[in-house]
Motif scaffolding. Structure first.
Motif: not given
Length: 100
Positions: A20-21, A59-61, A73-77
């Protein structure tokens, strides 16, 4: 402190996060994104490659913010159930072939 080994589900989730990133980063350089997020390029490289399957939330935030991704969106993916029984490495596709 001893860290327990990651479960296969955690490893898969880390691989989905990395993919995703990479897709969200697009043509931006890893260095630019890392510096804008105030993380080391090596940290971003490890997250994108799946070598760090459970990175710290801040870090992800920070990376998500720089890439214009909402944490929802990140969590959903990354939490979607795996619909295919193939090993993760055989499902990998080039970033340009995967839609957000």
């Amino acid at each position: 402190m001893v860290r327990l080994p990651l479960t296969p589900a955690e490893v898969e989730r880390g691989q989905r996060l990395g993919a995703l990133l990479r897709r969200a980063r697009g043509d931006r350089s890893m260095l630019d994104v890392a510096l804008d997020a105030r993380v080391s390029p090596e940290t971003l490289r490890k997250i994108e490659s799946g070598r760090v399957a459970t990175p710290a939330f801040p870090t992800i935030a920070a990376i998500a913010d720089v890439l214009g991704l909402s944490l929802d969106a990140v969590w959903t993916e990354i939490s979607r159930p795996d619909r295919c029984a193939e090993p993760a490495r055989s499902r990998r596709r080039a970033p340009e072939q995967v839609a957000l």
